[in-house]
Enzyme design. Structure first.
Site, PDB file in Angstrom:
ATOM      1  N   GLU A 161       0.853  -1.414  -0.014  1.00 51.00           N
ATOM      2  CA  GLU A 161      -0.052   0.034  -0.092  1.00 51.00           C
ATOM      3  C   GLU A 161       0.782   1.376   0.026  1.00 51.00           C
ATOM      4  O   GLU A 161       0.553   2.242   0.886  1.00 51.00           O
ATOM      5  CB  GLU A 161      -0.965  -0.080   1.112  1.00 51.00           C
ATOM      6  CG  GLU A 161      -1.756  -1.094   1.326  1.00 51.00           C
ATOM      7  CD  GLU A 161      -2.759  -1.483   2.507  1.00 51.00           C
ATOM      8  OE1 GLU A 161      -2.807  -0.593   3.383  1.00 51.00           O
ATOM      9  OE2 GLU A 161      -3.243  -2.484   2.759  1.00 51.00           O
ATOM     10  N   GLU A 268      -6.211 -10.743  -0.636  1.00 49.66           N
ATOM     11  CA  GLU A 268      -7.154 -10.334   0.733  1.00 49.66           C
ATOM     12  C   GLU A 268      -8.546 -10.226   0.405  1.00 49.66           C
ATOM     13  O   GLU A 268      -9.157  -9.517   0.700  1.00 49.66           O
ATOM     14  CB  GLU A 268      -6.604  -9.253   1.385  1.00 49.66           C
ATOM     15  CG  GLU A 268      -5.013  -9.062   1.503  1.00 49.66           C
ATOM     16  CD  GLU A 268      -4.482  -7.988   2.105  1.00 49.66           C
ATOM     17  OE1 GLU A 268      -5.430  -7.136   2.634  1.00 49.66           O
ATOM     18  OE2 GLU A 268      -3.213  -7.578   2.061  1.00 49.66           O
TER      19      GLU A 268
HETATM   20  O1  G3I Z   1      -2.360  -6.357  19.262  1.00 47.39           O
HETATM   21  C1  G3I Z   1      -3.313  -5.264  20.023  1.00 47.39           C
HETATM   22  C2  G3I Z   1      -3.733  -5.884  21.151  1.00 47.39           C
HETATM   23  O2  G3I Z   1      -2.562  -5.908  22.012  1.00 47.39           O
HETATM   24  C3  G3I Z   1      -4.895  -4.955  21.556  1.00 47.39           C
HETATM   25  O3  G3I Z   1      -5.686  -5.456  22.823  1.00 47.39           O
HETATM   26  C4  G3I Z   1      -6.185  -4.920  20.675  1.00 47.39           C
HETATM   27  C5  G3I Z   1      -7.204  -4.032  21.079  1.00 47.39           C
HETATM   28  O4  G3I Z   1      -6.910  -2.783  20.604  1.00 47.39           O
HETATM   29  O5  G3I Z   1      -5.501  -4.408  19.357  1.00 47.39           O
HETATM   30  C6  G3I Z   1      -4.640  -5.406  18.818  1.00 47.39           C
HETATM   31  O6  G3I Z   1      -3.960  -4.789  17.707  1.00 47.39           O
HETATM   32  C7  G3I Z   1      -4.998  -4.859  16.544  1.00 47.39           C
HETATM   33  C8  G3I Z   1      -4.271  -5.834  15.284  1.00 47.39           C
HETATM   34  O7  G3I Z   1      -5.200  -5.940  14.421  1.00 47.39           O
HETATM   35  C9  G3I Z   1      -3.914  -7.136  15.867  1.00 47.39           C
HETATM   36  O8  G3I Z   1      -5.077  -7.877  16.338  1.00 47.39           O
HETATM   37  C10 G3I Z   1      -5.404  -3.564  15.905  1.00 47.39           C
HETATM   38  O9  G3I Z   1      -6.135  -2.929  16.827  1.00 47.39           O
HETATM   39  C11 G3I Z   1      -6.139  -4.021  14.749  1.00 47.39           C
HETATM   40  O10 G3I Z   1      -6.206  -2.519  14.290  1.00 47.39           O
HETATM   41  C12 G3I Z   1      -5.340  -4.784  13.661  1.00 47.39           C
HETATM   42  O11 G3I Z   1      -6.138  -4.880  12.759  1.00 47.39           O
HETATM   43  C13 G3I Z   1      -5.584  -5.507  11.547  1.00 47.39           C
HETATM   44  C14 G3I Z   1      -5.461  -4.295  10.339  1.00 47.39           C
HETATM   45  O12 G3I Z   1      -4.858  -4.944   9.230  1.00 47.39           O
HETATM   46  C15 G3I Z   1      -4.722  -3.220  10.793  1.00 47.39           C
HETATM   47  O13 G3I Z   1      -4.771  -2.303   9.668  1.00 47.39           O
HETATM   48  C16 G3I Z   1      -6.465  -6.690  11.126  1.00 47.39           C
HETATM   49  O14 G3I Z   1      -6.403  -7.531  11.999  1.00 47.39           O
HETATM   50  C17 G3I Z   1      -5.692  -7.130   9.495  1.00 47.39           C
HETATM   51  O15 G3I Z   1      -6.558  -7.948   9.272  1.00 47.39           O
HETATM   52  C18 G3I Z   1      -5.659  -5.929   8.668  1.00 47.39           C
HETATM   53  O16 G3I Z   1      -5.007  -6.416   7.773  1.00 47.39           O
HETATM   54  C19 G3I Z   1      -4.831  -5.587   6.551  1.00 47.39           C
HETATM   55  C20 G3I Z   1      -3.300  -6.172   5.831  1.00 47.39           C
HETATM   56  O17 G3I Z   1      -2.483  -6.422   6.771  1.00 47.39           O
HETATM   57  C21 G3I Z   1      -2.972  -5.226   4.483  1.00 47.39           C
HETATM   58  N1  G3I Z   1      -4.305  -4.916   3.531  1.00 47.39           N
HETATM   59  C22 G3I Z   1      -5.379  -4.260   4.453  1.00 47.39           C
HETATM   60  C23 G3I Z   1      -5.719  -5.396   5.610  1.00 47.39           C
HETATM   61  C24 G3I Z   1      -6.586  -4.749   6.455  1.00 47.39           C
HETATM   62  O18 G3I Z   1      -6.347  -3.604   6.891  1.00 47.39           O
END
Ligand code: G3I
Length: 350
Positions: A161, A268
């Site tokens: 991205e 994805e």
């Molecule tokens: O690890 C923390 C945890 O310690 C905390 O308690 C919890 C609650 O706040 O958050 C956890 O982090 C989260 C992380 O995923 C791990 O689970 C983040 O808040 C959350 O925003 C993050 O979301 C991920 C997202 O990328 C971030 O932008 C999604 O799981 C993941 O599926 C998503 O994947 C991305 C690809 O990598 C790239 N393409 C877009 C896609 C969607 O954004």
């Protein structure tokens, strides 16, 4: 062709009935059920992004991953913030677990993603550094991660991205610190770390012609021109039925990337719908899944179709888009949805 139309009509009718909860979508499941990986053409890969905790702790989840897919992508386990929680601590435990899970279950792995503007830890972004100091962190991160798994991972989303919707380069910590060459440098470092790996540029909203796709195409063409090792483009395809690209538009951009000699991975795929979902939403989602999978099947260079999140329970959509969800092919209880049947009908080898 007629058989295909008949099959599709049959599936459509069943999907409509199952969406009206007249028939469970698993109605289509026969007892000698083969997984998606068993029905897809042997020259294609069907993969899934995996949540580390679900994979580790939920047997139903991990069994579905093993039985349905031939490839896994770490959803978060190999991101910068997970691997480097502080400037002095590296933590590869989640990544190592997924690599051993893949090895023990004869699954391939897509490495995701060394260089991205998101999920960067505060310690990295908050401190002022010289360009050389940031360069040292950048180089170490890419080489350490990719060489650690040089005997396990042979496909990487090296850069994720980096382009905006208008085709400009995205302003990010990496661009601001290192300039536009960070993209080229990431691919050079990745190839140095694992010369056997296929290296991809990965992005969303490039599944139809437009300024963003044109910029990705130009980036790839320029990298190839100066002999930078890039082997493919990842089309994320986080889609919405209301805003689906036309089949002809997807085929147009796929053909242009194929003309560069690059592989195409759908990396994805998920198809989010407004909640509460209507029968119409579910039907349109089903047809979208069928269309995308059929296009991949019929596009020689589309070698991989990856779904993003196995189930509606672990999907990233609801926490990032209020009022949207149910984007996956399994529901929150890991039951198959009619979307699964439409996906498989598009994928099934002729
Ligand atoms: O690890 C923390 C945890 O310690 C905390 O308690 C919890 C609650 O706040 O958050 C956890 O982090 C989260 C992380 O995923 C791990 O689970 C983040 O808040 C959350 O925003 C993050 O979301 C991920 C997202 O990328 C971030 O932008 C999604 O799981 C993941 O599926 C998503 O994947 C991305 C690809 O990598 C790239 N393409 C877009 C896609 C969607 O954004």
């Amino acid at each position: 062709m007629l058989t295909n139309i008949k099959n599709l009509f049959f599936l459509f009718a069943l999907s409509f009935l199952s969406a009206c909860s007249i028939l469970p979508s698993t109605h289509l499941e026969n007892k000698s059920h083969k997984g998606l990986k068993d029905i897809i053409s042997p020259d294609k890969v069907i993969g899934i992004s995996v949540d580390y905790l679900e994979l580790k702790n939920n047997k139903t989840y991990s069994n579905l991953v093993k039985n349905e897919f031939s490839s896994i992508t770490p959803e978060n386990a190999m991101k910068f913030e997970t691997l480097h929680p502080t400037d002095t601590i590296s933590d590869f435990r989640q990544a190592d677990y997924l690599v051993s899970f893949a090895k023990n279950n004869n699954l391939t792995l897509r490495g995701h993603t060394p260089i991205w503007h998101r999920q960067l830890p505060l310690w990295l972004k908050s401190k002022q550094r010289t360009k050389d100091q940031t360069r040292a962190i950048f180089d170490k991160h890419v080489v350490e991660l990719i060489s650690r798994y040089k005997n396990s991972i042979f496909t990487w989303d090296v850069v994720n991205e980096a382009i905006n919707s208008d085709g400009s380069f995205r302003t990010s910590y990496w661009l601001n610190s290192l300039g536009k060459d960070y993209i080229k440098d990431a691919f050079i470092l990745a190839h140095y770390a694992n010369p056997k790996a296929k290296l991809f540029y990965n992005d969303y909203d490039i599944s139809k012609p437009g300024p963003k796709f044109d910029a990705v195409y130009k980036l790839a063409k320029n990298l190839l021109k100066i002999k930078i090792p890039i082997h493919g483009i990842g089309f994320q395809m986080h889609l919405r039925p209301e805003f689906m690209p036309k089949e002809s538009e997807i085929r147009e951009v796929f053909n242009k990337i194929s003309e560069l000699g690059l592989e195409i991975h759908i990396t994805e795929l998920d198809i989010a719908i407004p909640l509460p979902a209507s029968t119409e939403d579910i039907r349109n989602q089903n047809l979208a899944y069928e269309m995308v999978s059929r296009i991949c099947k019929s596009t020689m260079n589309c070698s991989t179709l990856n779904l993003w999140s196995l189930s509606d329970k672990t999907s990233w959509i609801p926490s990032h888009f209020k009022g949207l969800g149910q984007a996956c092919v399994y529901d929150e209880n890991l039951n198959k949805k009619s979307a699964y049947d439409f996906l498989s009908s598009g994928l099934i080898k002729e």
